[in-house]
Enzyme design. Structure first.
Site, PDB file in Angstrom:
ATOM      1  N   SER A   1      -5.655   5.308 -11.710  1.00  0.00           N
ATOM      2  CA  SER A   1      -5.571   6.614 -11.176  1.00  0.00           C
ATOM      3  C   SER A   1      -3.932   7.157 -11.375  1.00  0.00           C
ATOM      4  CB  SER A   1      -5.563   6.564  -9.695  1.00  0.00           C
ATOM      5  OG  SER A   1      -5.256   7.606  -8.727  1.00  0.00           O
TER       6      SER A   1
ATOM      7  N   TYR B   1      -4.011   1.829  -1.569  1.00  0.00           N
ATOM      8  CA  TYR B   1      -4.574   2.409  -2.897  1.00  0.00           C
ATOM      9  C   TYR B   1      -3.626   2.507  -3.814  1.00  0.00           C
ATOM     10  CZ  TYR B   1      -7.450   5.574  -5.549  1.00  0.00           C
ATOM     11  OH  TYR B   1      -8.278   6.132  -6.673  1.00  0.00           O
TER      12      TYR B   1
END
Length: 260
Positions: free
Chosen positions: A142, A155
């Site tokens: 990401s 995350y």
């Protein structure tokens, strides 16, 4: 070159994973599908792929929080299809909350699914790749594997970890015909993001499209989301012979987010 090879894609029943599965299947690549579906639903999806693309398929809904479940999943996949040539670690979950009140179980689950599961699948795939002197490991990281955002501690930790894991695997496998790379997308247009957009539209009393624009441009200069298929096509390129010299890279697809 790729027809007849076997790809295992975690989290491939929706979003990026499903789009990637279609892109690879179009090239005659056999598939191990995985995701949050019942066995009945998963078998139906696998059959749909097998009939549409004339490939071999397998479905498993292994719990990626559990190392023993992953081991059984990988053993089943390798026994059924012979090897794993292409590994795409795509499965991931999210929870947003400040560090001070972040739930321990949410932290543990995100680290397990978004990071530790990739370590386990890589470890099980490497013997076959080394024996065949060919392998492609592609981790869907990401933009948050490169930069941080508030309320995303688990995350960001997991995605930064994926980038680091990718680099180590690339170094260890550089002379064995195996590449390892991490793709780092920014905003991707998947159904999972629609609730967030709807909340912004409701709060600001604006249209869905205006809210989508506001969400994207708050961080990303390119004022549009990626289509999930674009990531699948990048995965396919990384599997190709043209990309054999690309390894150990964290490759942004982030609309210049990290250029700022």
């Amino acid at each position: 070159m790729l027809s007849g090879k076997v790809a295992l894609i975690t989290g491939s029943t929706s979003g990026i994973g499903l789009a990637t599965a279609h892109v690879l299947a179009e090239q005659g690549i056999n598939l191990v599908l995985h995701g949050l579906m019942s066995d009945v639903e998963g078998q139906a999806l696998a059959l749909e792929f097998a009939e549409r693309y004339q490939i071999k398929t397998l479905f498993d809904n292994a719990d990626l929080r559990d190392a023993d479940c992953i081991a059984r999943f990988m053993d089943r996949a390798i026994t059924s299809l012979g090897t794993i040539d292409i590994l795409v670690n795509n499965a991931g979950i999210q929870h947003t909350e400040g560090v001070g009140s972040f739930p321990l179980q949410k932290w543990n689950d995100i680290i397990a699914i978004n990071l530790s599961s990739a370590f386990h699948t890589i470890q099980h795939s490497l013997p076959g790749m080394r024996e065949n002197r060919w392998g492609r490991i592609i981790n869907i990281a990401s933009v948050h594997g490169l930069v941080a955002s508030i309320n995303k501690s688990a995350y960001c930790a997991a995605k930064h970890g994926i980038v680091g894991l990718t680099k180590v695997v690339a170094l260890e496998c550089a002379e064995q015909g195996i590449t390892a790379n991490a793709i780092c997308p920014g905003w991707v247009d998947t159904p999972l993001i629609n609730n967030q957009i709807s909340d912004i539209a409701s709060k600001n009393q604006t249209s869905f499209e205006d809210a989508k624009y506001q969400l994207v441009t708050a961080k990303q200069p390119l004022p549009e989301m990626l289509d999930a298929r674009q990531i699948g096509e990048f995965v396919l390129f990384l599997c190709s012979d043209s990309a054999r010299g690309i390894t150990g890279s964290a490759l942004p697809m982030d609309g210049a987010w990290t250029s700022q």
